[in-house]
Write a protein that holds these residues in place. Structure first.
Motif, short mmCIF file in Angstrom:
data_model
loop_
_atom_site.label_atom_id
_atom_site.label_comp_id
_atom_site.label_asym_id
_atom_site.label_seq_id
_atom_site.Cartn_x
_atom_site.Cartn_y
_atom_site.Cartn_z
N ALA A 177 36.10 47.32 38.90
CA ALA A 177 35.12 48.29 38.12
C ALA A 177 33.88 47.17 38.39
N LYS A 178 34.49 45.90 38.56
CA LYS A 178 33.65 44.85 39.26
C LYS A 178 33.47 44.61 40.84
N GLN A 179 34.68 45.14 41.40
CA GLN A 179 34.16 45.35 42.57
C GLN A 179 33.35 46.85 42.86
N LEU A 180 33.26 47.86 42.23
CA LEU A 180 31.84 48.73 42.52
C LEU A 180 30.76 48.35 41.91
N LEU A 181 30.66 47.71 41.02
CA LEU A 181 29.24 46.81 40.64
C LEU A 181 28.99 46.30 42.20
N ARG A 182 29.70 45.70 43.02
CA ARG A 182 29.21 43.95 43.74
C ARG A 182 28.70 45.30 45.18
N ALA A 183 29.17 46.50 44.88
CA ALA A 183 29.08 47.60 46.17
C ALA A 183 28.11 47.77 46.35
N TYR A 184 27.81 48.16 44.84
CA TYR A 184 26.44 48.74 44.93
C TYR A 184 25.08 47.66 44.18
N GLY A 185 26.00 45.79 44.79
CA GLY A 185 24.87 45.48 44.77
C GLY A 185 24.17 44.40 43.76
N ILE A 186 25.10 44.44 42.42
CA ILE A 186 25.10 44.74 40.62
C ILE A 186 25.59 42.92 40.99
N ARG A 187 25.57 41.62 40.43
CA ARG A 187 25.76 40.55 40.39
C ARG A 187 26.64 40.51 39.14
N VAL A 188 27.71 39.67 39.37
CA VAL A 188 28.92 39.71 38.48
C VAL A 188 28.67 38.31 38.54
N PRO A 189 30.14 37.39 37.78
CA PRO A 189 30.48 36.04 37.80
C PRO A 189 31.72 35.44 39.35
N ARG A 190 31.34 34.64 39.11
CA ARG A 190 32.36 34.24 39.73
C ARG A 190 32.87 34.61 39.14
N GLU A 191 34.71 34.85 40.63
CA GLU A 191 35.68 34.66 39.54
C GLU A 191 36.91 35.30 40.78
N GLN A 192 38.24 34.86 40.03
CA GLN A 192 39.75 35.66 41.12
C GLN A 192 40.66 36.15 39.69
N LEU A 193 41.54 36.98 40.94
CA LEU A 193 42.26 37.23 39.40
C LEU A 193 43.48 36.87 40.22
N VAL A 194 44.81 36.23 39.21
CA VAL A 194 45.42 35.71 39.60
C VAL A 194 46.82 36.58 39.32
N THR A 195 48.30 36.05 39.36
CA THR A 195 49.17 36.43 38.85
C THR A 195 50.15 35.39 38.13
N SER A 196 49.61 33.96 38.35
CA SER A 196 50.13 32.71 38.21
C SER A 196 49.08 32.18 37.59
N ALA A 197 50.50 30.90 36.76
CA ALA A 197 49.39 30.20 35.31
C ALA A 197 49.26 29.14 36.79
N ALA A 198 49.69 28.89 38.09
CA ALA A 198 49.18 27.74 39.03
C ALA A 198 48.14 27.89 39.83
N ALA A 199 48.08 29.42 39.86
CA ALA A 199 47.13 29.71 40.55
C ALA A 199 45.49 29.67 39.80
N ALA A 200 46.08 30.27 38.39
CA ALA A 200 44.74 30.30 37.78
C ALA A 200 44.41 29.15 37.45
N VAL A 201 45.07 27.75 38.14
CA VAL A 201 44.60 26.67 37.99
C VAL A 201 43.64 26.45 39.12
N ARG A 202 44.21 26.99 40.80
CA ARG A 202 43.22 26.31 41.85
C ARG A 202 42.65 27.33 41.63
N ALA A 203 42.34 28.38 40.97
CA ALA A 203 41.31 29.31 41.05
C ALA A 203 40.15 28.88 39.67
#
Length: 742
Positions: free
Chosen positions: A534-560
């Protein structure tokens, strides 16, 4: 009373009309014609209403009465007699039609439509089932027909199916139909001795128009009455568009039980707004009971009342609650000159009366300016010095009985801050009230400003009322405080609206934006999008969202978290998740790698326990300061996509402090939405807090509107909550979003 001045149809739209239980004929005709005349917007809907040529309906050259009778005691006989009298008044030739009668009321009777001696403009159907007659009328090239028969959509499912068959037959025929379930109101006798701008009346239930019709007895002109009934074809919108272009019409009064097509109604209201013709409407359905009764009577959708109310206000339709308000407001708007100022002066022979009325008027939003010191000194030359003349103006009674009364009235009207003078006369007290009434009438003849009188006597037979006040074409006379305030507020609001009106349809986008092409790739038909999607949809229309990353592991979460920057927020992300907080699927203020790892494990464990499928965990930038708002899109059964703004977070559910608009609309309307919120002071800064970036909030509303227009039916629902509006010049950030595709 008052002085005078003066194509192409998208498949989606067809599907939507059918899905709402409406036969698409009227919408199809309106939209295809509009596509040729005025073009389509970005979603394939018309940008301008069509104006059906109803001249030959109201002023036909020839009329056929199908089922005419002259047998005394039969209902058709009385109707036939009335139609004969009406035809004579409008100069039409009337032809009775009946298969077994050689004549009706001495007029030669044709056995069938095919045997009529000439082509007729209007056919009145006095038959139980009008469906078999429609094809005959089409072959005879009849332009209009009226069907009185009942037993259609107002009776339930079987009747609705019968009405759908009738509407389909009318669509094939090419004629235009009024009804079914209508009445004789279109053929009433109107007074020809009245002048000035007239009221044109539209009602779905005929009896509800009687109070407006009887205004003629008070000297107010009525030009037309359209009783639309079940609106299988011709509808309220058609008549608004037609009346808005009639030179004799000063105002349009409507009693609406249900709208057949919300878009058509707005296009018609837009046409009236362009022409400067006020539309005043009673729209039933404010309550669940009212909506249910309206549906049972007309078989229409009443629509979510907040949306109906907002849509009417957006296009300048003045909504009133009662038939008494309808008649008084329409009468004032039809005949009053435009105001020269928005100030209201209250003048009375009683200080208590003036104070009471002023409280009510101020509470209703009317502006009562304090008169200048110079003006007060002038008034005190005729009024005792101990009385208040700042506004309201109390004369103490005695000055109205002599030459001073007229001087006082003229002096008030001469004040440049005063555009309306209102004089409540709570009861007859001759000779004071008689002299006061005459002075007000005489003064009204010499000014362009509006003079209103409330005659409070419950009797209403007094000569000062019946002859002096009602005999004036320049004084607006009311019987109650409430109706006067409602009408004057509508008068000032209408002229304020009309003076700055710019049609939103002229500014509506006609081609898709680059954002639309990006958004199309993100739509998942029949599915709810995850927060990340849904936030990607907002980005498509130029609506600002927070910096964020989608992760699938704890290690990736720490890096993000390192990339996003501490502190961070972590949320479970999945298409099934609508309310994450209640399930403990949101963690805030995480400031270390160990907290991030623990949070990841906890979020995924909860999701596993609750059997929730995740597409991952979001690691988001922490936004700490700002005012939480919500902006959303919903699909209304009548009007299509609507945009809502309100206080966000949990407040939207607790306070229901929201404002709604129907696209298209411009920046002014977006700002008006914020002005309607009870909590709008939060945007301006409270308890020493700084004001927030209202311009950024308005921009988000307009971008969401563009999304609603372009995605249309593909976007069933959008909910940005919370949208954090930061300090002035810092923008707004959508912290969470929900989107449902159809």
């Amino acid at each position: 009373m008052l002085g005078s001045t003066h194509g192409t149809l998208t498949t989606d739209f067809r599907a939507r009309v059918v899905a709402c239980g409406e036969e698409p004929h009227a919408a199809v005709v309106s939209m295809t014609t509009a596509a040729v005349e005025g073009g389509l917007d970005v979603s394939g809907r018309p940008l301008h209403s069509t104006v059906p040529d109803l001249d030959r309906f109201f002023r036909p050259r020839s009329v056929a009465v199908i089922g005419a009778s002259d047998t005394e005691g039969r209902p058709n006989t009385g109707i036939t007699r009335q139609l004969i009298a009406w035809a004579e008044r409008v100069g039409a030739r009337l032809h009775p039609v009946h298969p077994t009668r050689p004549s009706v009321f001495g007029r030669a009777c044709s056995p069938s439509v095919a045997d009529l001696p000439e082509q007729v403009d209007l056919a009145v159907l006095l038959v139980g089932d009008p469906l078999p007659v429609i094809e005959e009328l089409a072959e005879a090239k009849v332009k209009f027909a009226v069907a009185f028969a009942s037993g259609f959509a107002e009776t339930g499912e079987a009747g609705a199916a019968a009405q759908a068959r009738l509407a389909a037959a009318v669509e094939r025929s090419g004629l235009r139909l009024l009804g079914p379930n209508t009445n004789l109101n279109a053929f009433e006798e109107f007074r020809e001795d009245l002048d000035g701008p007239a009221i044109a009346l539209i009602t779905q239930s005929g009896h509800q128009g009687r109070p407006v019709y009887t205004l003629q007895e008070l000297g107010i002109r009525l030009s037309h009455w359209a009783p639309t009934g079940n609106e299988a074809d011709l509808e309220t919108s058609d008549f608004i568009s037609y009346f808005a272009e009639r030179p004799e019409v000063g105002a349009i009064a409507c009693y609406v039980e249900g709208l057949k097509d919300g878009r058509a109604f707005l296009l018609a209201a837009d046409r009236a707004a362009r022409a400067g013709v006020p539309v005043v409407a009673v729209k039933v359905g404010r309550t669940e009971t009212g909506a249910r009764m309206a549906a049972s009577h007309t078989g229409k959708l009443t629509g979510a009342d907040q949306v109906v109310d907002a849509a009417m206000r957006q296009f300048g339709v003045i909504r009133v609650d009662g038939l008494d308000e309808l008649q008084d407001t329409a009468a004032l708007l039809a005949r009053a000159r435009p105001p020269q100022a928005d100030g209201v002066a209250v003048y009375s022979i009683s200080g208590g009366t003036g104070a009471h009325f002023s409280d009510l008027a101020t509470g209703a939003g009317l502006h009562l300016p304090t008169l200048s010191e110079e003006k007060q000194r002038e008034l005190h030359s005729w009024i005792p010095g101990y009385l208040n003349v700042a506004n309201p103006i109390d004369n103490g009674g005695h000055p109205v009985g002599d030459w001073r009364g007229r001087k006082i009235i003229d002096a008030i009207l001469a004040d440049p801050s005063v555009g309306v003078l209102i004089c409540p006369i709570t009861g007859p007290f001759p000779p004071m009230s008689d002299r006061l009434a005459q002075d007000l009438v005489d003064a009204a003849e010499t000014t362009d400003k509006l003079v209103c009188v409330i005659w409070g006597s419950p009797v209403g037979t007094e000569d000062a009322y019946r002859t002096t006040l009602l005999g004036s074409s320049r004084v607006a006379t009311f019987r109650t405080f409430g109706n006067c305030i409602t009408a004057v507020r509508a008068y000032l609001d209408h002229h304020r609206f009309a003076s700055g009106y710019r049609s939103p349809f002229d500014e509506a986008p006609r081609t898709p934006s680059p954002s639309f092409r990006k958004a199309q790739a993100l739509i998942r038909p029949g599915r709810r999008l995850s927060e990340h999607a849904a936030k990607q949809l907002l980005r498509a229309y130029g609506i600002r969202v927070p910096r964020e990353q989608l992760v699938t592991s704890a290690a990736a979460a720490v890096r993000a978290a390192g990339l996003v920057g501490y502190p961070v927020v972590m949320k479970a992300s999945g298409a099934q998740l609508a309310h994450k907080t209640e399930l403990g699927l949101v963690k805030v203020q995480l400031t270390s790698a160990s907290q991030v790892r623990d949070a990841y494990r906890e979020l995924t464990d909860i999701a596993r326990f609750e059997s929730i499928d995740l597409d991952g965990v979001l690691v988001c930038q922490m936004i700490e300061r700002g005012v939480e708002m919500m902006v959303g899109v919903t699909q209304d059964a009548l009007f299509g996509p609507t945009v809502t703004v309100g206080l966000g977070g949990v407040l939207v559910e607790v306070l229901h402090d929201t404002a709604v608009r129907v696209p298209p609309f411009g920046e002014d309307q977006a700002r008006d939405m914020l002005g309607e919120l009870r909590g709008r002071a939060l945007l301006e800064g409270v308890r020493g807090g700084p004001p927030v970036d209202v311009d950024a909030l308005v921009e988000v509303v307009l971008r969401v509107q563009r999304m609603a227009l372009e995605l249309g039916d593909d976007l069933t629902e959008l909910d940005i909550n919370p949208l954090v509006v930061l300090g002035r010049g810092q923008g707004a950030v959508a912290l969470d979003a929900l989107a449902v595709c159809s």
